[in-house]
Scaffold this active site. Structure first.
Site, short mmCIF file in Angstrom:
data_model
loop_
_atom_site.label_atom_id
_atom_site.label_comp_id
_atom_site.label_asym_id
_atom_site.label_seq_id
_atom_site.Cartn_x
_atom_site.Cartn_y
_atom_site.Cartn_z
N GLU A 149 -0.79 -9.24 -1.22
CA GLU A 149 -2.24 -9.48 -1.15
C GLU A 149 -2.86 -9.47 -2.55
OE1 GLU A 149 -2.65 -6.39 1.88
OE2 GLU A 149 -3.64 -7.88 3.16
N ALA A 186 0.86 -1.18 0.00
CA ALA A 186 0.00 0.00 0.00
C ALA A 186 0.89 1.23 0.00
CB ALA A 186 -0.88 -0.01 1.25
N GLU A 231 3.56 -5.66 7.43
CA GLU A 231 2.71 -4.65 8.06
C GLU A 231 2.99 -4.44 9.54
OE1 GLU A 231 1.77 -6.67 5.74
OE2 GLU A 231 0.34 -5.72 4.39
N1 3HC Z 1 4.59 3.44 0.17
C1 3HC Z 1 5.06 4.65 -0.21
N2 3HC Z 1 6.34 4.87 -0.52
C2 3HC Z 1 7.19 3.83 -0.44
C3 3HC Z 1 6.77 2.55 -0.05
C4 3HC Z 1 5.41 2.36 0.25
N3 3HC Z 1 4.89 1.17 0.60
N4 3HC Z 1 7.83 1.71 -0.05
C5 3HC Z 1 8.88 2.45 -0.44
N5 3HC Z 1 8.51 3.73 -0.66
C6 3HC Z 1 9.35 4.83 -1.15
C7 3HC Z 1 10.46 5.20 -0.19
O1 3HC Z 1 10.01 6.13 0.77
C8 3HC Z 1 11.50 5.79 -1.12
O2 3HC Z 1 11.07 7.09 -1.45
P1 3HC Z 1 12.13 8.24 -1.90
O3 3HC Z 1 12.81 7.68 -3.11
O4 3HC Z 1 11.26 9.41 -2.14
O5 3HC Z 1 13.04 8.38 -0.72
C9 3HC Z 1 11.34 4.95 -2.37
O6 3HC Z 1 10.04 4.35 -2.29
C10 3HC Z 1 12.36 3.84 -2.51
O7 3HC Z 1 12.38 3.07 -1.32
P2 3HC Z 1 13.72 2.40 -0.80
O8 3HC Z 1 14.80 3.41 -0.72
O9 3HC Z 1 13.36 1.65 0.44
O10 3HC Z 1 14.03 1.39 -2.00
P3 3HC Z 1 14.72 -0.03 -2.02
O11 3HC Z 1 14.84 -0.41 -3.43
O12 3HC Z 1 15.92 0.00 -1.13
O13 3HC Z 1 13.67 -1.00 -1.31
C11 3HC Z 1 11.53 -1.98 -0.91
C12 3HC Z 1 12.48 -1.30 -1.92
C13 3HC Z 1 12.10 -3.33 -0.49
C14 3HC Z 1 10.22 -2.18 -1.58
C15 3HC Z 1 11.40 -1.08 0.34
O14 3HC Z 1 11.11 0.22 -0.08
C16 3HC Z 1 10.34 -1.51 1.32
O15 3HC Z 1 10.54 -2.44 2.10
N6 3HC Z 1 9.21 -0.80 1.31
C17 3HC Z 1 8.14 -1.00 2.29
C18 3HC Z 1 7.23 -2.10 1.92
C19 3HC Z 1 6.12 -2.23 2.91
O16 3HC Z 1 6.27 -2.05 4.10
N7 3HC Z 1 4.95 -2.60 2.38
C20 3HC Z 1 3.80 -2.80 3.19
C21 3HC Z 1 3.03 -1.54 3.22
S1 3HC Z 1 1.62 -1.68 4.27
C22 3HC Z 1 0.46 -2.44 3.34
O17 3HC Z 1 0.72 -2.84 2.24
C23 3HC Z 1 -0.90 -2.55 3.95
C24 3HC Z 1 -1.80 -3.47 3.20
O18 3HC Z 1 -1.85 -4.71 3.85
C25 3HC Z 1 -3.20 -2.93 3.08
#
Ligand code: 3HC
Ligand code: NAI
Length: 686
Positions: A103, A61, A123
């Site tokens: 998901e 998300a 999450e």
């Molecule tokens: N939402 C919004 N922005 C996000 C994001 C997300 N889920 N994940 C990453 N970003 C953004 C970062 O803030 C960063 O922004 P910037 O370039 O402006 O600084 C950019 O994307 C790149 O991120 P990284 O520097 O972390 O890039 P990497 O290539 O090193 O890593 C990744 C990629 C493994 C995908 C890592 O970003 C990550 O682990 N992201 C989080 C994933 C996450 O937690 N997902 C679950 C979200 S909650 C959810 O999905 C709820 C659902 O169940 C309803």
């Protein structure tokens, strides 16, 4: 364009392109729903491949939308729409399929991935639980036990493991798109598989949920999301799909608005911003392909392992042949420890060790890209090292000091090409702790500073820029923590009450237990140096303990007594007597846990605010990262500065005023009063 649709004969390829990580923004959710409708209506399409452009599959998300009201179409509905599509959808995964991304993949009829892909539901690390069927579909696909591990732990699994769990249907070699199309052609003629939502959950053995609850609670301590995630998987296993979805959604929405989720989101974005500070945008770092460490002691060995783990060949320089042997043995001991703990195979440890060489000849450094000094904390010894490095290293080699308390400007005096010099302050154990304080001197060139940040990225560390002062950001605040802990002792609290209160707040250890573990002698040494400079460090009890050589666990006693071979701290009568003597004549009071925590934490915030005023730290969030990644501050509290803002800075000021009027803390600094008026630290931290 977030979604494009192409046709490969009877296979439609839906490509998501929403940089940087294909997060599920409102526009993307809508585009996916539209794609299902369009392809359902297209009789020439037999199956659909869902693939992503860029570095990753859908990473979840859009976390930046979490502070706002949810906009339709909601993600659970998007996943349900894909699941009931008339054509089989095949998720083709590279990079990471995380959270909402996984998901969406669970809504697809099939999932295939390249070997390097990872899949997970992180999450809980954001203080929430999956909100689009993750906890409900996962036990129906891979069974409750594996689902509990994935959902409550939050760590992703690699494609091979995912295949073993039944989470994906195939690991593909070669080009993902071509492989996924071939896979889709193969399944196109088969009947649609039963949607995951209508599958049964495998039964669990008696006591499974109770045991899982105990295990998750023990690990989560005071974090709420992991237990709520477990409850959701349990509900999903014990009730029908629709009820379970309603339960999951309700929990998700409740937690999304929680304080812990706000704190964890703050840390999430701070961590992602840290490696690329805006002030270094556009500056190209120097190439680092080889590295050396001077000094193979506690820190040098850990730094060598960290560099080696990042793939660099490493040279360790020591004073003489015997010291070289000891230094290499220190590095070897790190790898042996990793093998023993099951973190690494023996073969990998051997390969790592083969890339670490040692010597006492500085001539080995003639062509190094980076040299990090970690010798004794003594200005003359360090200067002598850099004098040699100046004469043997290439003039563009980056030279760094790992000093904890000395002034890097003073260390760099006499270094030739001083623009290539900087401080890189690692934390012990250096191959594990994530924090790296990066300390430019007056002469450090911007591209050398940028190299420090690039190095942190390479090592998988969290870099924070720190200005020069006694202790930089982290240790300077630590001194306040310790002084406050002693002030509490002089006014009626005991070491065990202080430690218990800080544990209750969420720290892994209280300040006195931590000192006993690390040893009281290092701080005593620093106080001696500070007094020599004319300063008056406050440690009346610690000074008395050091005078009778109570240095902590290693000397059999410190703030606590220890029995031989037992690390459990026992309250010490001798220490109680010393405290009573030091406290003679001071007003005593009864302290509860919350007051103890305030008397330690809020002065830390006050000191951190001064640090911001002096621009030793550039951002309040940087202070949070330092305390979380260097000192065990609970992540779910968001760091001390986030904690203070969430608590209300006006209240922080009034508690500090009260403590100050009782002589128990310094009054709030000017910057903190101003921040309290503004409601945040943002005016200070620019
Ligand atoms: N939402 C919004 N922005 C996000 C994001 C997300 N889920 N994940 C990453 N970003 C953004 C970062 O803030 C960063 O922004 P910037 O370039 O402006 O600084 C950019 O994307 C790149 O991120 P990284 O520097 O972390 O890039 P990497 O290539 O090193 O890593 C990744 C990629 C493994 C995908 C890592 O970003 C990550 O682990 N992201 C989080 C994933 C996450 O937690 N997902 C679950 C979200 S909650 C959810 O999905 C709820 C659902 O169940 C309803
Ligand atoms: P240590 O005493 O364990 O190791 C120092 C090593 O340097 C010894 O092996 C010694 O033989 C070697 N050495 C001394 N002079 C040398 C020279 N001229 N050439 C080559 N090698 C030489 O000390 P430790 O704890 O590793 O600390 C090293 C530095 O790291 C210090 O500046 C310290 O302040 C800093 N530091 C220490 C931390 C800690 O927790 N121990 C944390 C962060 C920084």
């Amino acid at each position: 364009m977030t979604v494009t649709i192409a046709r490969e004969n009877a296979i439609a390829v839906v490509t998501v392109d929403n940089p940087p990580v294909n997060a599920l923004s409102q526009a993307l959710r809508q585009a996916l729903v539209d794609a299902v409708a369009e392809l359902d209506a297209d009789a020439t399409v037999k199956a659909v491949v869902l693939i992503c452009a860029g570095r990753t599959f859908i990473a979840g998300a859009d976390v930046s939308e979490f502070g706002k009201p949810p906009q339709p179409p909601h993600l659970p509905d998007v996943v349900a729409t894909i699941e009931v599509a008339k054509k089989p959808w095949v998720a083709a995964i590279h990079g990471s399929a995380l959270g909402g991304g996984l998901e969406v993949a669970l809504g697809c009829a099939y999932r295939v991935a390249v070997a390097s892909a990872s899949l997970g539901l992180p999450e809980v690390k954001l203080g929430i639980i999956p909100g689009a069927g993750g906890t409900v579909r996962l036990p129906r696909l891979i069974g409750p036990a594996a689902a509990v591990d994935l959902v409550t732990g939050g760590s992703p699994v690699g494609a091979k493991k995912a295949e073993g769990l039944g989470l994906i249907d195939a690991v593909l070699d070669g080009d993902l798109k071509a492989g996924a199309i071939a896979f889709a052609e193969n399944i196109a003629e088969k009947p649609l598989p039963q949607p995951i939502s209508s599958r049964e959950v495998a039964a669990v053995e008696a006591g499974f949920w109770e045991n899982a609850e105990k295990a998750v609670a023990a690990k989560a301590r005071r974090e709420i999301a992991p237990l709520r995630a477990l409850a959701s998987v349990r509900k999903a296993s014990e009730t029908d799909f629709d009820n379970a979805m309603a339960f999951e959604r309700e929990t998700f929405l409740e937690l999304r608005g929680s304080e812990q989720a706000a704190a964890l989101r703050h840390v999430f974005f701070a961590e992602r911003a840290a490696p690329r500070p805006p002030e270094l945008a556009g500056i190209t770092p120097r190439d680092i392909r080889s590295a050396a460490v001077i000094g193979g002691g506690t820190m040098g060995a850990g730094i060598a392992a960290a560099l080696r783990d990042a793939g660099l060949p490493v040279v360790v320089i020591e004073r003489d042949a015997a010291a070289v042997e000891r230094g290499l043995a220190n590095v070897r001991a790190i790898y042996e420890g990793s093998v023993k703990r099951g973190r690494m195979t023996q073969a990998l440890a051997d390969e790592r060790m083969a890339g670490v060489t040692g010597g006492d000849d500085y001539g080995l450094l003639a062509d190094m890209d980076l040299v990090i000094e970690a010798v004794f904390e003594d200005l003359d010894v360090k200067r002598a090292v850099f004098e040699k490095l100046s004469s043997v290293c290439r003039s563009d080699a980056v030279l760094a000091t790992n000093t904890s308390y000395l002034d890097p400007n003073a260390i760099s005096e006499g270094v030739s090409h001083p623009e290539r010099f900087l401080g890189l302050h690692f934390f012990s154990p250096a191959h594990i702790m994530k924090l790296l304080e990066i300390v430019p001197t007056e002469t450090t060139a911007p591209d050398v500073l940028a190299t420090g940040f690039a190095l942190a990225r390479l090592l998988g560390k969290i870099p924070v820029r720190a200005g020069i002062c006694d202790g930089f950001i982290g240790n300077r605040i630590l001194k306040v923590t310790r002084a406050q802990a002693e002030r509490l002792l002089l006014s009626g609290a005991t070491p065990s009450a202080v430690d218990a209160a800080m544990r209750a707040f969420g720290l892994p250890m209280g300040p006195f237990e931590a000192q006993d573990l690390g040893g009281l002698d290092i701080a005593a040494f620093q106080r001696k140096a500070a007094r020599a400079r004319g300063e008056t460090p406050f440690a009346p009890v610690a000074d008395r303990l050091c005078a009778i050589e109570r240095f902590g666990q290693k000397s059999g006693g410190g703030w606590y007594d220890y029995e031989l071979g037992d690390r459990a701290p026992k309250p010490s009568e001798a220490v109680a007597a010393i405290i009573a003597e030091a406290a003679a004549g001071q007003p005593q009071r009864v302290w509860d846990e919350a007051d103890i925590a305030d008397a330690i934490l809020l002065p830390m915030v006050n000191e951190a605010t001064r640090i911001l005023e002096e621009r030793v730290a550039l951002r309040a969030a940087d202070v949070d990262l330092v305390k979380i990644h260097g000192y065990g501050f609970p992540r779910w509290r968001g760091g001390p500065m986030h904690y203070a803002e969430a608590r209300g800075l006006a209240e922080v000021v009034s508690v500090l005023d009260r403590l100050a009027s009782d002589g128990l803390a310094h009054p709030p600094c000017e910057g903190l009063r101003r921040s309290a008026e503004a409601g945040s630290f943002s005016a200070l931290a620019k």
